[in-house]
Write an enzyme that holds these catalytic residues in place. Sequence first.
Site, PDB file in Angstrom:
ATOM      1  N   HIS A   1       0.818  -1.218   0.000  1.00 13.27           N
ATOM      2  CA  HIS A   1       0.000   0.000   0.000  1.00 13.27           C
ATOM      3  C   HIS A   1       0.852   1.270   0.000  1.00 13.27           C
ATOM      4  O   HIS A   1       0.328   2.375  -0.217  1.00 13.27           O
ATOM      5  CB  HIS A   1      -0.916  -0.012   1.232  1.00 13.27           C
ATOM      6  CG  HIS A   1      -2.230   0.664   1.008  1.00 13.27           C
ATOM      7  ND1 HIS A   1      -2.487   1.477  -0.085  1.00 13.27           N
ATOM      8  CD2 HIS A   1      -3.386   0.667   1.730  1.00 13.27           C
ATOM      9  CE1 HIS A   1      -3.717   1.941  -0.020  1.00 13.27           C
ATOM     10  NE2 HIS A   1      -4.290   1.466   1.074  1.00 13.27           N
TER      11      HIS A   1
ATOM     12  N   ASP B   1      -2.161   2.322  -4.585  1.00 10.34           N
ATOM     13  CA  ASP B   1      -3.386   2.757  -3.914  1.00 10.34           C
ATOM     14  C   ASP B   1      -4.481   1.705  -4.086  1.00 10.34           C
ATOM     15  O   ASP B   1      -4.423   0.862  -4.987  1.00 10.34           O
ATOM     16  CB  ASP B   1      -3.869   4.092  -4.486  1.00 10.34           C
ATOM     17  CG  ASP B   1      -2.895   5.228  -4.183  1.00 10.34           C
ATOM     18  OD1 ASP B   1      -2.209   5.152  -3.143  1.00 10.34           O
ATOM     19  OD2 ASP B   1      -2.836   6.184  -4.989  1.00 10.34           O
TER      20      ASP B   1
END
Length: 446
Positions: free
Chosen positions: A417, A421
């Site tokens: 992450h 995204d």
Amino acid sequence: MVEIVVPTLGESVTEATVAQWMKKVGEEVARDEILVELETDKVAVEIPAPAAGVLREIIADVGTDVEVGGILAVIEEGASGTKSSGNGAGNEKAKDEAKTEAKPEAKDEPEAKPEAKAEAPKPEAKADAKPEAKTAPAKPAADVPLLPAVRRMVEELDLNPADIPATGRGGRLMKEDVQAYVAKLRTAKPAAAAPGKAAKPAAPPREGPRPEAAREEVVKMTRLRRRIAERLKEAQDTAAMLTTTNEADMSAVMAARSTYRDVFERKHGVRLGFMSFFVRACVLALQELPAVNAEIEDENLIYKNYYNVGVAVGTPQGLVVPVLKDADTMSFADIERTINDFGRRAREGKLTIDEMQGGTFTISNGGVYGSLLSMPILNPPQSAILGMHKIQQRAMVMADGKIEARPMMYLALSYDHRIIDGREAVTFLVRVKEYIEEPERLLLGI
């Protein structure tokens, strides 16, 4: 004197473990003859002799960790010594044991010492070592050095190498010998059951407490297993790992395989599997979403304009990930042929270090083992990995409201992450789903 040193083992590989020696101290060595096998955290590496002569000294015994450039042994160039039986023990201890024990490889020596003949129960025992092999340990692969591929086969099949006739040079056991022996065993079992007499029922297990020594077995982790543990823990410690899931209807892909399977195999010499569809689908999705194909280096993001797809392969020694280099340039046949070759050579321990490096994205198919859903762990420094799972018939509500049984597969994308995204991760998985459910889009690239 010629020193045998640890060669350069590949990118990021700085040390290895001595797995086995093919020769004993004092034995003759031919130039380019395989002398020692090293185990790295990626593959097994065979080191040939740089010169002909006699192995005078083994500096790094079996189990020793050695660094690149370290000295393994010393050869006296041009000297004469004893002939090898092809199954060298690799240290002086094994050499001494060979003198005191009637080992199976004694049958391959051209000349037996008078003492050995006197100790043998029959003169013909030299030509037939099977009675002695019966008293050998159940699994002597760790004590009797074998070629890497042969050792893996006998361990996987739980065979005793001493029971298998060897046809290789110098009495060495070959892969073909093991295959022939297994085939013979399989044909012998029905023949043994042919007589009409009913088999005597097995004796009931002995009652009583289990011996303390049988409760646990302590086995040292291989370098490959240690490296797998380190990398998986590294991924969990450093990446902000998250997993998103989706499901794909496999009806269209299965129909395409059923329609074109035979003609595909006749033309290309390889079966049409599911992996080629998923590799192609992932490449197109990576081209649309470059962050999924990128990695983090210090404070920089490195975007790759090439697509090297790693394919996780399970072996008896652990998980390895050979890489399809420039997968965007490969056809369905190229992908299937290369993956089949990777799988075969991975089980035999014959993958090269170069074939295990440079991946930008990984696919792991847990479905072959029956996994319905999982959260795969990243393969650092990559930023994403796709998990495929078992195809299972499930009731699905179709667009017209009807309920039909469909072959469904859960897909899981684990991603870092820090660089990817949620929108990009979910979109990537949706694209893969669309390509699988409408495989004609793979041909059109849309």
